[in-house]
Design a protein around this motif. Structure first.
Motif, short mmCIF file in Angstrom:
data_model
loop_
_atom_site.label_atom_id
_atom_site.label_comp_id
_atom_site.label_asym_id
_atom_site.label_seq_id
_atom_site.Cartn_x
_atom_site.Cartn_y
_atom_site.Cartn_z
N LEU A 79 0.82 -1.20 0.00
CA LEU A 79 0.00 0.00 0.00
C LEU A 79 0.86 1.26 0.00
N GLY A 80 1.94 1.23 0.80
CA GLY A 80 2.83 2.39 0.83
C GLY A 80 3.47 2.64 -0.53
N ARG A 81 3.88 1.57 -1.18
CA ARG A 81 4.46 1.75 -2.51
C ARG A 81 3.43 2.29 -3.50
N THR A 82 2.19 1.77 -3.43
CA THR A 82 1.15 2.26 -4.33
C THR A 82 0.85 3.73 -4.08
N ARG A 83 0.76 4.09 -2.82
CA ARG A 83 0.52 5.50 -2.49
C ARG A 83 1.67 6.38 -2.93
N MET A 84 2.90 5.88 -2.84
CA MET A 84 4.05 6.65 -3.30
C MET A 84 3.99 6.85 -4.81
N SER A 85 3.57 5.78 -5.53
CA SER A 85 3.44 5.91 -6.99
C SER A 85 2.37 6.93 -7.35
N ALA A 86 1.23 6.89 -6.64
CA ALA A 86 0.17 7.86 -6.90
C ALA A 86 0.64 9.27 -6.60
N LEU A 87 1.41 9.44 -5.52
CA LEU A 87 1.93 10.77 -5.18
C LEU A 87 2.89 11.28 -6.25
N ASN A 88 3.74 10.40 -6.76
CA ASN A 88 4.68 10.83 -7.81
C ASN A 88 3.94 11.23 -9.08
N LEU A 89 2.90 10.45 -9.47
CA LEU A 89 2.10 10.83 -10.64
C LEU A 89 1.41 12.17 -10.42
N PHE A 90 0.90 12.37 -9.21
CA PHE A 90 0.24 13.64 -8.90
C PHE A 90 1.23 14.80 -8.98
N GLN A 91 2.44 14.59 -8.48
CA GLN A 91 3.44 15.66 -8.55
C GLN A 91 3.87 15.93 -9.99
N LEU A 92 3.93 14.88 -10.82
CA LEU A 92 4.24 15.08 -12.23
C LEU A 92 3.15 15.91 -12.92
N VAL A 93 1.88 15.60 -12.58
CA VAL A 93 0.78 16.38 -13.15
C VAL A 93 0.85 17.83 -12.71
N CYS A 94 1.14 18.05 -11.41
CA CYS A 94 1.25 19.42 -10.91
C CYS A 94 2.40 20.16 -11.57
N GLN A 95 3.52 19.46 -11.77
CA GLN A 95 4.64 20.10 -12.47
C GLN A 95 4.29 20.43 -13.91
N HIS A 96 3.56 19.53 -14.56
CA HIS A 96 3.17 19.79 -15.94
C HIS A 96 2.21 20.97 -16.02
N GLN A 97 1.30 21.07 -15.05
CA GLN A 97 0.36 22.19 -15.02
C GLN A 97 0.94 23.45 -14.39
N ARG A 98 2.18 23.33 -13.89
CA ARG A 98 2.85 24.45 -13.24
C ARG A 98 1.98 25.02 -12.09
N GLN A 99 1.50 24.11 -11.29
CA GLN A 99 0.70 24.47 -10.13
C GLN A 99 1.25 23.76 -8.90
N PRO A 100 1.19 24.42 -7.74
CA PRO A 100 1.65 23.73 -6.52
C PRO A 100 0.63 22.67 -6.10
N PRO A 101 1.06 21.59 -5.44
CA PRO A 101 0.11 20.57 -4.99
C PRO A 101 -0.88 21.16 -3.98
N ALA A 102 -2.16 21.00 -4.29
CA ALA A 102 -3.22 21.55 -3.43
C ALA A 102 -3.83 20.51 -2.50
N LEU A 103 -3.48 19.26 -2.65
CA LEU A 103 -4.06 18.19 -1.82
C LEU A 103 -3.07 17.75 -0.76
N ASP A 104 -3.64 17.14 0.29
CA ASP A 104 -2.80 16.62 1.36
C ASP A 104 -2.01 15.41 0.86
N ILE A 105 -0.84 15.20 1.41
CA ILE A 105 0.02 14.11 0.95
C ILE A 105 -0.58 12.74 1.24
N GLU A 106 -1.55 12.67 2.22
CA GLU A 106 -2.19 11.40 2.56
C GLU A 106 -3.46 11.15 1.76
N ASP A 107 -3.92 12.13 0.98
CA ASP A 107 -5.16 11.99 0.21
C ASP A 107 -4.86 11.29 -1.10
N THR A 108 -4.70 9.97 -1.04
CA THR A 108 -4.34 9.21 -2.24
C THR A 108 -5.48 9.19 -3.25
#
Length: 306
Positions: free
Chosen positions: A246-275
């Protein structure tokens, strides 16, 4: 933490894509095709994440149900141990009470035996006294005849002689009655002693058999406890492995979310635990990108140079 996962996913996607020369990519793959490839990659990633999410939720639900069942069985086993301990205590109390009563009966029987011995000694003394009196009576028989003759001659002394004879007769009757009573008491004491001995032996045998049965049940309960403890350790290990996954899956989801935020040039607006929210953002980005790609006109192939 986002940069290493980004490199990992890029390297994995590059390994999946067919290898082509830079010149061919520059001449034959316009930006629209790159976007289509990205769309397919994101769609594959979304499907993989959904599949992992469903598998994980199913596994966690089954694990939760299994844990509740084990906790329930553990409570039942603890209750059984408590009832079994109480039963052992009651059995031990009954056994102690039976042994105490048996000891009291033995003491009472001992006192009765001692009393029977005293009564027997008194009986023997009375029998000797009776024999002595009988011998004395035989020895005094001539005197009695002489006294009768004398009484015939001396009538005035008759009352005294009669009183003496009556006293001797009463004494003899009392001695015989006492002898019969003592013999009856002695026989009753012997019969009671034999019954107590038989009952005590039977009680000891029953208590020994009961103790052996309780020991067997205790050993079986201990074996069941060890079995369920090993099962609980195995479940805890499985839960740890699932937690790591589960931790690995959540880490993968967090990395994808950060990639999307970087692509949109927006800071992450969600909590790090909100998978789930992060996955929804990634899904929305994929849908937006798919809609944008669908709205673009089909690119015409470039004419060859003369």
């Amino acid at each position: 933490m986002a940069v290493p996962w980004e490199k990992y996913f890029r390297q994995a996607l590059q390994e999946k894509l067919p290898k082509k020369t830079p010149q061919q990519n520059a001449d034959h793959f316009p930006p629209v095709l790159h976007l289509l490839e990205k769309r397919e990659e994101l769609a594959d990633a979304d499907r993989g994440l959904r599949t992992q999410k469903e598998v994980f939720q199913t596994t966690m639900a089954a694990l939760k149900q299994r844990r509740e069942e084990l906790e329930k069985k553990e409570q039942e086993l603890k209750g059984s141990f408590v009832r079994f301990d109480k039963f052992l205590q009651d059995a031990e109390a009954r056994r102690s009470s039976a042994l105490r009563r048996a000891a009291e009966e033995r003491h009472r029987v001992g006192r009765q035996e001692a009393q029977a011995l005293r009564l027997r000694a008194q009986l023997e003394e009375l029998q000797r006294e009776r024999a002595r009196l009988q011998r004395q009576l035989v020895r005094l028989e001539p005197c009695a005849r002489l006294l009768r003759q004398v009484l015939e001659q001396l009538p005035e002394e008759v009352p005294e002689m009669v009183a003496r004879f009556d006293a001797l007769a009463d004494t003899r009757a009392e001695l015989r009655l006492t002898e019969r009573q003592r013999l009856g008491e002695l026989e009753k004491a012997r019969a009671r002693l034999q019954r107590l001995r038989d009952t005590w032996q039977d009680e000891l045998l029953r208590q020994g058999q009961r103790r052996a049965q309780l020991l067997e049940r205790l050993e079986a309960a201990r074996e069941r406890t060890l079995h369920w403890e090993s099962k609980w350790v195995q479940i805890q290990n499985t839960a740890a492995e699932k937690t790591l996954l589960l931790g690995r899956t959540r880490m993968s989801a967090l990395n994808l979310f950060q990639l999307v935020c970087q692509h949109q040039r927006q800071p992450p607006a969600l909590d790090i635990e909100d998978t789930e929210g992060q996955l929804e953002q990634v899904k929305q980005f994929i849908l937006d990108l798919s809609a944008m790609l669908a709205s673009l006109p089909q690119a015409q192939p470039a004419a060859p140079a003369p």
